[in-house]
Design an enzyme around this catalytic site. Structure first.
Site, PDB file in Angstrom:
ATOM      1  N   LEU A 119      15.448  68.829  27.165  1.00  0.00           N
ATOM      2  CA  LEU A 119      14.732  68.105  25.777  1.00  0.00           C
ATOM      3  C   LEU A 119      14.925  69.230  24.731  1.00  0.00           C
ATOM      4  O   LEU A 119      14.685  70.484  25.028  1.00  0.00           O
ATOM      5  CB  LEU A 119      13.451  67.809  26.051  1.00  0.00           C
ATOM      6  CG  LEU A 119      13.171  66.764  27.027  1.00  0.00           C
ATOM      7  CD1 LEU A 119      11.455  66.480  26.902  1.00  0.00           C
ATOM      8  CD2 LEU A 119      13.924  65.602  26.824  1.00  0.00           C
ATOM      9  N   LYS A 120      15.357  68.811  23.717  1.00  0.00           N
ATOM     10  CA  LYS A 120      15.240  69.689  22.354  1.00  0.00           C
ATOM     11  C   LYS A 120      13.828  69.876  22.099  1.00  0.00           C
ATOM     12  O   LYS A 120      13.184  69.069  21.676  1.00  0.00           O
ATOM     13  CB  LYS A 120      16.154  68.958  21.114  1.00  0.00           C
ATOM     14  CG  LYS A 120      16.297  69.853  20.145  1.00  0.00           C
ATOM     15  CD  LYS A 120      17.173  68.986  18.978  1.00  0.00           C
ATOM     16  CE  LYS A 120      16.956  69.871  17.751  1.00  0.00           C
ATOM     17  NZ  LYS A 120      15.842  70.485  17.325  1.00  0.00           N
ATOM     18  N   GLU A 121      13.554  71.214  22.192  1.00  0.00           N
ATOM     19  CA  GLU A 121      12.279  71.421  22.208  1.00  0.00           C
ATOM     20  C   GLU A 121      11.824  71.481  20.473  1.00  0.00           C
ATOM     21  O   GLU A 121      12.775  71.473  19.597  1.00  0.00           O
ATOM     22  CB  GLU A 121      11.651  72.723  22.446  1.00  0.00           C
ATOM     23  CG  GLU A 121      11.999  72.757  24.020  1.00  0.00           C
ATOM     24  CD  GLU A 121      11.047  71.884  24.789  1.00  0.00           C
ATOM     25  OE1 GLU A 121       9.915  71.518  24.132  1.00  0.00           O
ATOM     26  OE2 GLU A 121      11.192  71.575  25.968  1.00  0.00           O
ATOM     27  N   GLY A 266      15.719  64.898  20.849  1.00  0.00           N
ATOM     28  CA  GLY A 266      17.052  64.941  21.267  1.00  0.00           C
ATOM     29  C   GLY A 266      17.120  65.990  22.573  1.00  0.00           C
ATOM     30  O   GLY A 266      16.367  66.266  23.265  1.00  0.00           O
TER      31      GLY A 266
END
Ligand code: GDP
Ligand code: MG
Length: 788
Positions: A119-121, A266
């Site tokens: 997951l895009k942190e 994202g």
């Protein structure tokens, strides 16, 4: 977990690091990028170590041939004075489609699996490294983090939990020659879009990079292993072997906006890439797949829908207007079908409901999401109805002409104040406008509104009666008051369809008086101030310009402002035709322009004088007047379907309102009485002795063709008079159709026709001719016309 996977290792090569620093420091003019260095003295370092943070400009990362692409790079010198890298971030990675390398087609051919998705942190990135003196270095992208800051606090907390020290971690990182890359997610430290309450807060380890210039990073398995050993929080990883599955997965999540029940920003995709796989070996490479609009808007809609179903007020800050409309739609749907809400809560029908709404609005998702970014909170682009056009003008500016042309083009509603009688006309007007709005997207409220208070009235009343209405000013600006006065007078008095009704000088004076009254009361539109500020939009026209030009401005401005109202600007031809039809078919009504203030008994002084004035008039010319209807339809037919060049002048006459309202053949004008004294005397006698109340003397037949150049147009006439009473003194009997402007006098038809007889038609002569087919047979009325 498999502990046998090979852990990548590489030593630092001081030589290589030195040359990297040399190029970063270089002042060469050939250098294609900028590198900014900031030095930090490390707090608590026994050796008093100083590290240098390197910062690059974001756009430079897109350039080729940089010595390093690390986003986050810290260097220092060891005890022996050799350069070393102490922190190495990821190579800058780009969103899908953002650069050539991240286009799907390139990703398809140039990358190699496995594809590891994280997951895009959305916290704050933290780099952790070990210095030579066993100091643990904790940094953000370009800053060294001090002890007091959350990042270090979390390191301490997690180390304490596993009974280790900072020095232990520093030594371990140094031994491996790596940088630990983690996301600090802690709402207390910094609030982010996604909630990280106390139970979820902490340092999420997502990568371990080797401290060398070439980007080399651990596989996710090794990262997880390390996280477990050192008390970091782990991040979830989704692994796919091939790129197609990866893509399908990403696009599916984008569609729903949620992943495992959570909103996500994202994904970061880790894989290996070679710019040309047959030549260059693969190396570690990341790209990201960010959920952008319209998905963020869809997510908002989903959350708002769930709130609605739960009976809670939906909360939203972005895409306000379209979201309001979406919710209005959803409310209706939920009311219609109680099952819908139930299923929705089980995540069924989310996409369907959204798509239904978009279809209903005839919008694509991207368009709906763009509305706001393109014009702030302005939603004019969405408007499909409930628009009221309000003129600001004086008499004769062409309000009605433009209005009729607009209704002709778009089928809009048109309410004319002139047609309203009885008590409280303003109120009646408003009522009629609102009524028309129910079956027309746009209604033109045709009244002068030359005064501010009139504008105030219509705006207020329409808004009261119909809250959603938007009012648009059709502002016939009076930039040059004298010019507007001249043009409108000429139109109304001389050439307008009132020609017949306003023959008498006294009538003229009266009309001028009324027109002048409006001009005197005229208050220009000022959109900065009330009431004009309440217009949704003001379209500036010019009261002295042709209606054709003003129509075009209206159409273009409305199209620009409300693209859904006028999705496509009609062709020039269509606008020409609309104006011509408006000029031809619509007969203005002077009833209200000449109010009979003293009652209707006709007992005012001017009316009584009329007969006397008429007596004094003398015969101006003898004419055969012919029916306008026949002439106009013959001309229409003659110019229909011909090429643009041939019909140009006719169209020009129509558009500039220069086609005569009435047509006649001049038999003889007063001016030529000296050349033909007998004929003139006989005509004068006939006229004086005439007892017919309409002045009719007899009739004559004629047949003809139409001849024109770029100044004047005339119909050639052959007089048929068996009794031979009616003689025409002109060489070619004719009917002048119209002249270019007032500078060209109708009698110049004689010159045109003389030239036509002598030189004929064609390019050299500049004369055109259309023969009437079928032959035009007119029945004319012979009568004398008096001087004005
Ligand atoms: P309103 O009083 O503002 O409604 O003006 P109208 O639309 O009734 O126009 C006044 C007169 O001017 C009418 O006789 C129209 O036919 C005529 N007219 C309108 N537009 C034009 C134009 O562009 N050129 C000319 N010459 N006459 C026009
Ligand atoms: Mg009018």
């Amino acid at each position: 977990m498999d502990s046998n996977i090979k852990v990548p290792y590489e030593d630092q090569d001081p030589q290589e690091v030195s040359s990297l620093l040399a190029s970063l420091n270089s002042k060469s003019a050939k250098k294609t990028f900028k590198a900014k260095k900031t030095s930090f003295k490390i707090e608590g370092s026994p050796d008093g170590i100083v590290v240098d943070a390197w910062k690059f400009q974001e756009w430079d990362y897109k350039k080729h041939g940089l010595p390093v692409y690390a986003r986050g790079l810290f260097t220092t010198k060891d005890r022996r004075g050799r350069d070393e890298i102490c922190i190495r971030g990821y190579d800058k990675f780009f969103n899908i489609g953002e650069v050539n390398e991240t286009r799907w087609s390139k990703i398809q051919t140039n990358t190699q699996g496995p594809y590891e998705l994280t997951l895009k942190e959305n916290g704050c990135i933290i780099f952790i490294g070990g210095l030579e003196d066993e100091t643990l270095l904790v940094c953000t992208r370009s800053d060294v983090v001090s002890h007091s800051v959350a990042g270090e606090k979390w390191v301490d907390r997690q180390l304490a939990a596993i009974g280790k020290t900072r020095a232990d971690l520093a030594r371990e990182l140094r031994k491996r020659n790596v940088t630990a890359v983690a996301e600090l997610c802690d709402d207390e430290f910094e609030e982010h879009i996604l909630a990280y309450g106390p139970e979820k807060a902490g340092l999420y380890l997502h990568g371990i990079n080797i401290n060398i210039p070439t980007f080399t990073t651990y596989s996710s398995e090794l990262v997880q292993q390390f996280a477990e050993e050192w008390g970091f929080r782990k991040i979830a990883v989704q692994k796919f072997d091939d790129v197609t599955t990866t893509r399908e997965f990403l696009e599916k999540v984008a569609e729903s906006g949620a992943h495992e029940g959570n909103d996500v920003e994202g994904f970061v995709i880790r894989c290996r890439m070679s710019p040309s796989p047959t030549v260059t070996p693969y190396s570690d490479w990341f790209f990201k797949y960010k959920f952008e609009e319209p998905y963020l808007m869809y997510r908002q809609w989903r959350e708002c829908t769930k709130a609605l179903i739960a009976g809670k007020p939906p909360k939203f800050k972005k895409h306000t207007k379209i979201t309001e409309e979406y919710l209005l739609y959803v409310r209706k749907r939920l009311a219609e079908d109680p099952n819908l809400g139930k299923l929705y809560n089980q995540n069924h029908g989310i996409i369907q409901l959204r798509d239904d709404f978009l279809a209903f609005k005839k919008l694509k998702g991207s368009e709906a999401a763009n509305l706001e970014t393109e014009m702030g909170e302005d939603t004019s682009a969405l408007i499909t109805n409930d628009v009221v056009i309000v003129p600001i003008a004086t008499i004769g500016c062409g309000k009605t002409t433009v209005a009729v042309a607009l209704t002709h083009l778009f089928g809009w509603g048109h309410v004319q104040n002139d047609n309203i009688t009885g008590k409280n006309r303003p109120k009646q007007m408003t009522q009629a406008v609102v009524e028309h709005l129910t079956n027309h997207p746009v209604v033109i409220s045709d009244r002068n509104n030359s005064e501010r208070r009139e504008r105030e009235q219509i705006i207020k009343d329409v808004k009261m009666a119909h809250t959603g209405a938007r009012l648009v000013a059709m502002n016939f600006a009076h930039h040059d008051l004298d010019e507007v006065r001249r043009v409108t007078r000429e139109r109304v008095l001389e050439r307008g369809d009132n020609h017949q009704t306003i023959q008498a000088a006294s009538e003229k004076a009266k009309v001028i008086g009324i027109m002048e009254n409006f001009i005197q009361r005229y208050q220009p539109c000022d959109p900065e101030q009330e009431p004009d500020a309440a217009f949704d939009y003001v379209i500036d026209l010019d009261g002295a310009k042709d209606s054709r030009a003003n129509l075009e401005t209206m159409v273009q401005e409305l199209h620009k402002r409300y693209p859904r109202l006028i999705p496509e600007v009609p062709s020039e031809q269509a606008m020409d035709d609309a104006i011509i039809s408006a000029l031809n078919n619509y007969k203005p009504n002077l009833r209200h322009k000449i109010p009979d203030r003293k009652g209707n008994k006709g007992n005012n002084a001017q009316t009584q004088q009329q007969p006397k004035v008429q007596k004094k008039k003398v015969l101006e010319y003898m004419s055969v007047s012919v029916p306008s209807k026949d002439i106009n339809s013959a001309l229409e037919a003659a110019f229909k379907g011909v090429d643009a060049e041939t019909s140009k002048f006719y169209k020009q006459l129509q558009l500039t309102r220069r086609v005569q309202p009435m047509f006649h053949v001049t038999l003889m004008h007063r001016a030529s009485s000296k050349d033909h004294p007998d004929l003139w005397a006989s005509y004068a006698k006939m006229h004086t002795e005439n007892t017919d109340p309409d002045g009719k003397l007899g009739s004559a037949r004629s047949s003809s063709s139409v001849v024109f150049d770029s100044r004047i147009m005339a119909i050639v006439v052959r007089l048929v008079d068996p009794e031979d009473r009616w003689k025409c003194v002109n060489d070619v009997a004719h009917i002048t159709v119209g002249t270019r402007d007032d500078g060209v006098k109708p009698k110049e038809s004689n010159d045109l026709l003389a030239k036509w007889l002598k030189d004929g038609t064609g390019e050299e002569t500049g004369i055109g001719e259309r023969v009437f087919e079928p032959k035009l047979v007119l029945k004319g009325v012979v009568k004398g016309v008096l001087s004005r």
